[in-house]
Design a protein around this motif. Structure first.
Motif, PDB file in Angstrom:
ATOM      1  N   ILE A 244       0.746  -1.106  -0.210  1.00 58.36           N
ATOM      2  CA  ILE A 244      -0.096   0.000   0.049  1.00 58.36           C
ATOM      3  C   ILE A 244       0.903   1.194  -0.074  1.00 58.36           C
ATOM      4  N   ALA A 245       0.818   2.169  -1.149  1.00 62.90           N
ATOM      5  CA  ALA A 245       1.863   3.093  -1.121  1.00 62.90           C
ATOM      6  C   ALA A 245       0.912   4.284  -0.907  1.00 62.90           C
ATOM      7  N   MET A 246       2.071   5.498  -0.546  1.00 67.59           N
ATOM      8  CA  MET A 246       1.433   6.846  -0.332  1.00 67.59           C
ATOM      9  C   MET A 246       1.112   7.586  -1.994  1.00 67.59           C
ATOM     10  N   LYS A 247       0.442   8.443  -2.026  1.00 70.58           N
ATOM     11  CA  LYS A 247       0.180   9.056  -3.288  1.00 70.58           C
ATOM     12  C   LYS A 247       1.360   9.800  -3.892  1.00 70.58           C
ATOM     13  N   PRO A 248       1.168   9.608  -5.122  1.00 69.94           N
ATOM     14  CA  PRO A 248       2.747  10.392  -5.850  1.00 69.94           C
ATOM     15  C   PRO A 248       3.032  11.709  -5.556  1.00 69.94           C
ATOM     16  N   ARG A 249       4.190  12.116  -5.888  1.00 69.64           N
ATOM     17  CA  ARG A 249       4.877  13.334  -5.747  1.00 69.64           C
ATOM     18  C   ARG A 249       4.876  13.713  -4.194  1.00 69.64           C
ATOM     19  N   THR A 250       4.990  12.820  -3.315  1.00 72.95           N
ATOM     20  CA  THR A 250       5.268  13.107  -1.773  1.00 72.95           C
ATOM     21  C   THR A 250       6.520  12.508  -1.456  1.00 72.95           C
ATOM     22  N   SER A 251       7.203  13.087  -0.298  1.00 71.14           N
ATOM     23  CA  SER A 251       8.539  12.500   0.059  1.00 71.14           C
ATOM     24  C   SER A 251       8.374  11.040   0.380  1.00 71.14           C
ATOM     25  N   MET A 252       7.401  10.570   1.032  1.00 70.89           N
ATOM     26  CA  MET A 252       7.110   9.122   1.359  1.00 70.89           C
ATOM     27  C   MET A 252       7.028   8.285   0.227  1.00 70.89           C
TER      28      MET A 252
ATOM     29  N   PRO B 187       9.677  -3.319  -9.755  1.00 73.43           N
ATOM     30  CA  PRO B 187       8.802  -2.015  -9.832  1.00 73.43           C
ATOM     31  C   PRO B 187       7.815  -2.220  -8.791  1.00 73.43           C
ATOM     32  N   MET B 188       7.321  -0.986  -8.288  1.00 75.21           N
ATOM     33  CA  MET B 188       6.220  -0.576  -7.505  1.00 75.21           C
ATOM     34  C   MET B 188       4.829  -1.071  -8.350  1.00 75.21           C
ATOM     35  N   GLU B 189       4.044  -1.705  -7.718  1.00 73.88           N
ATOM     36  CA  GLU B 189       2.868  -1.910  -8.100  1.00 73.88           C
ATOM     37  C   GLU B 189       1.833  -1.990  -7.062  1.00 73.88           C
ATOM     38  N   PRO B 190       1.444  -1.060  -6.496  1.00 77.22           N
ATOM     39  CA  PRO B 190       0.579  -1.120  -5.230  1.00 77.22           C
ATOM     40  C   PRO B 190      -0.528  -1.506  -5.623  1.00 77.22           C
ATOM     41  N   VAL B 191      -1.030  -2.222  -4.212  1.00 78.39           N
ATOM     42  CA  VAL B 191      -2.553  -2.591  -4.452  1.00 78.39           C
ATOM     43  C   VAL B 191      -3.545  -1.692  -4.042  1.00 78.39           C
ATOM     44  N   GLN B 192      -2.988  -0.544  -3.256  1.00 78.80           N
ATOM     45  CA  GLN B 192      -3.813   0.394  -2.972  1.00 78.80           C
ATOM     46  C   GLN B 192      -3.048   1.607  -2.859  1.00 78.80           C
ATOM     47  N   VAL B 193      -3.382   2.870  -2.943  1.00 76.64           N
ATOM     48  CA  VAL B 193      -2.754   4.337  -3.014  1.00 76.64           C
ATOM     49  C   VAL B 193      -3.732   5.120  -2.116  1.00 76.64           C
ATOM     50  N   ALA B 194      -3.037   5.807  -1.081  1.00 73.31           N
ATOM     51  CA  ALA B 194      -3.589   6.616  -0.183  1.00 73.31           C
ATOM     52  C   ALA B 194      -2.877   8.026   0.089  1.00 73.31           C
ATOM     53  N   GLY B 195      -3.672   8.950   0.489  1.00 78.04           N
ATOM     54  CA  GLY B 195      -3.004  10.387   0.618  1.00 78.04           C
ATOM     55  C   GLY B 195      -2.803  10.605   2.230  1.00 78.04           C
TER      56      GLY B 195
ATOM     57  N   VAL C 242      -3.685  -1.420   6.451  1.00 74.55           N
ATOM     58  CA  VAL C 242      -2.724  -2.683   6.762  1.00 74.55           C
ATOM     59  C   VAL C 242      -3.583  -3.269   8.127  1.00 74.55           C
ATOM     60  N   ALA C 243      -4.215  -2.730   9.074  1.00 70.23           N
ATOM     61  CA  ALA C 243      -4.558  -3.341  10.202  1.00 70.23           C
ATOM     62  C   ALA C 243      -5.668  -4.375   9.946  1.00 70.23           C
ATOM     63  N   ASN C 244      -6.242  -4.128   8.730  1.00 69.80           N
ATOM     64  CA  ASN C 244      -7.119  -5.061   8.035  1.00 69.80           C
ATOM     65  C   ASN C 244      -6.428  -6.016   7.005  1.00 69.80           C
ATOM     66  N   ASN C 245      -5.397  -6.302   7.054  1.00 69.46           N
ATOM     67  CA  ASN C 245      -4.703  -7.023   6.170  1.00 69.46           C
ATOM     68  C   ASN C 245      -5.125  -6.807   4.769  1.00 69.46           C
ATOM     69  N   ILE C 246      -5.166  -5.716   3.980  1.00 69.09           N
ATOM     70  CA  ILE C 246      -5.172  -5.487   2.710  1.00 69.09           C
ATOM     71  C   ILE C 246      -3.783  -5.502   2.035  1.00 69.09           C
ATOM     72  N   GLY C 247      -2.782  -5.139   2.956  1.00 70.17           N
ATOM     73  CA  GLY C 247      -1.511  -5.281   2.529  1.00 70.17           C
ATOM     74  C   GLY C 247      -0.495  -4.594   3.713  1.00 70.17           C
ATOM     75  N   VAL C 248       0.685  -4.511   2.955  1.00 73.05           N
ATOM     76  CA  VAL C 248       1.869  -4.139   4.078  1.00 73.05           C
ATOM     77  C   VAL C 248       2.406  -2.510   3.411  1.00 73.05           C
ATOM     78  N   SER C 249       3.135  -2.076   4.234  1.00 72.65           N
ATOM     79  CA  SER C 249       3.577  -0.623   3.759  1.00 72.65           C
ATOM     80  C   SER C 249       4.652  -0.170   4.369  1.00 72.65           C
ATOM     81  N   ALA C 250       5.266   0.929   4.106  1.00 67.03           N
ATOM     82  CA  ALA C 250       6.510   1.434   4.867  1.00 67.03           C
ATOM     83  C   ALA C 250       6.121   2.760   4.918  1.00 67.03           C
ATOM     84  N   LEU C 251       6.451   3.169   6.334  1.00 68.54           N
ATOM     85  CA  LEU C 251       5.912   4.656   6.932  1.00 68.54           C
ATOM     86  C   LEU C 251       6.953   5.248   7.649  1.00 68.54           C
TER      87      LEU C 251
END
Length: 305
Positions: free
Chosen positions: A195-203, A217-225, A234-243
């Motif tokens: 699960i990725a942060m939206k594009p054009r952000t530092s994260m 390549p990054m192919e996120p299952v979900q993108v969030a702002g 993540v808590a609901n096991n939709i995917g993992v992330s890096a924050l």
């Protein structure tokens, strides 16, 4: 026409109060001729006589009775304005406007605001929550006094004072197979739905660097702002992330795990100010409080070790 001075106003108020030039001069620590000259100059400026003089007393003329409340109001406002300006110069009064990243705004900023307002109750605070590029633009435009953000790529017109390194942490649900690891690698992370942060952000830029380490390549299952949205997914096991590791200061929750990543990727978080404008004493005071808070919580922030 000559300008009316504060000293002239003080003179007529003192004479009206004391009913005597001699006593008024003593009150103002002036000689009587100096006091008489101040009153005479004001009378000439106004074009009226302010006092009726007898051998025993001095009393206000009709014009003087009309003008006295005006003089008192003007002098009172001037004195109040001078007090306010002295308080402003000492950083004890005024208004501060600043912008900060969401992760900083959810952790350090509220604590800094509370500590600052306890110390300086007469200073107003206006806080804007933004991503890194809008913060840079607001600082450049003078819309805010300063920003708390990542280091911009262009430092020609801004100053950046780093305060801590915000490392990426792996985030997963407690029942995830990697949840028990003390440290994980990007080579492990990329094997799971991400699960990725939206594009054009530092994260987003940092996580893309992480994927680049693996050549995958990054192919996120979900993108969030918002990082709070990612934590919920993540808590609901939709995917993992890096924050960012600053989440440790922002959230106290047991439905996600934050685990260090072996390949240390981080962003510098710091105070961003314009080189074109000088910080107000109040703004400098807030930054001092923020730095004190960072130092007090330094042990909670990950190091490079």
């Amino acid at each position: 026409m000559n300008n009316v001075t504060a000293r002239q106003l003080e003179a007529i108020i003192a004479v009206a109060d004391m009913g005597s030039f001699t006593e008024a001069a003593e009150k103002l620590h002036l000689s009587q001729p100096s006091l008489s000259q101040l009153v005479r100059q004001l009378e000439q400026t106004l074009g009226v006589r302010l006092f009726e003089r007898t051998t025993r007393r001095v009393s206000l003329s009709v014009a003087g009775r009309e003008f006295l409340p005006v003089a008192e109001r003007v002098l009172s406002r001037l004195e109040r304005g001078m007090q306010n300006m002295r308080a402003f110069a000492k950083g004890q009064q005024g208004q501060i406007s600043f912008a900060a990243l969401l992760t900083v705004g959810g952790s350090l900023i509220p604590a800094a605001m509370a500590a600052f307002q306890a110390r300086y109750p007469n200073i107003g605070l206006e806080y804007l929550e933004e991503s890194d590029e809008p913060i840079y633009q607001q600082v450049m435009a003078g819309d805010v006094d300063f920003g708390v953000s990542v280091a911009p790529s262009n430092l020609d017109d801004v100053n950046f004072h780093p305060i801590y390194k915000d490392y990426l942490y792996f985030v997963c649900a407690p029942d995830h197979p990697l949840a028990g690891e003390e440290e994980v690698s990007w080579h492990q992370i990329v094997e799971w739905p991400f699960i990725a942060m939206k594009p054009r952000t530092s994260m987003r830029g940092l996580t893309e660097q992480g994927f680049a380490i693996t050549g995958k390549p990054m192919e996120p299952v979900q993108v969030a702002g918002y990082q709070s949205t990612i934590l919920g997914m993540v808590a609901n096991n939709i995917g993992v992330s890096a924050l960012p590791s600053s989440l440790k200061l922002m959230f106290r929750r047991d439905d996600v795990c934050l685990i260090p990543i072996r390949e240390r990727l981080y962003r510098d978080i710091g105070v961003l100010t314009s080189r074109r404008r000088e910080l107000t004493p109040a703004a400098r005071g807030f930054i001092d409080v923020l730095m004190e808070l960072v130092e007090a919580n330094r042990s909670l922030l990950p190091s490079s070790e």
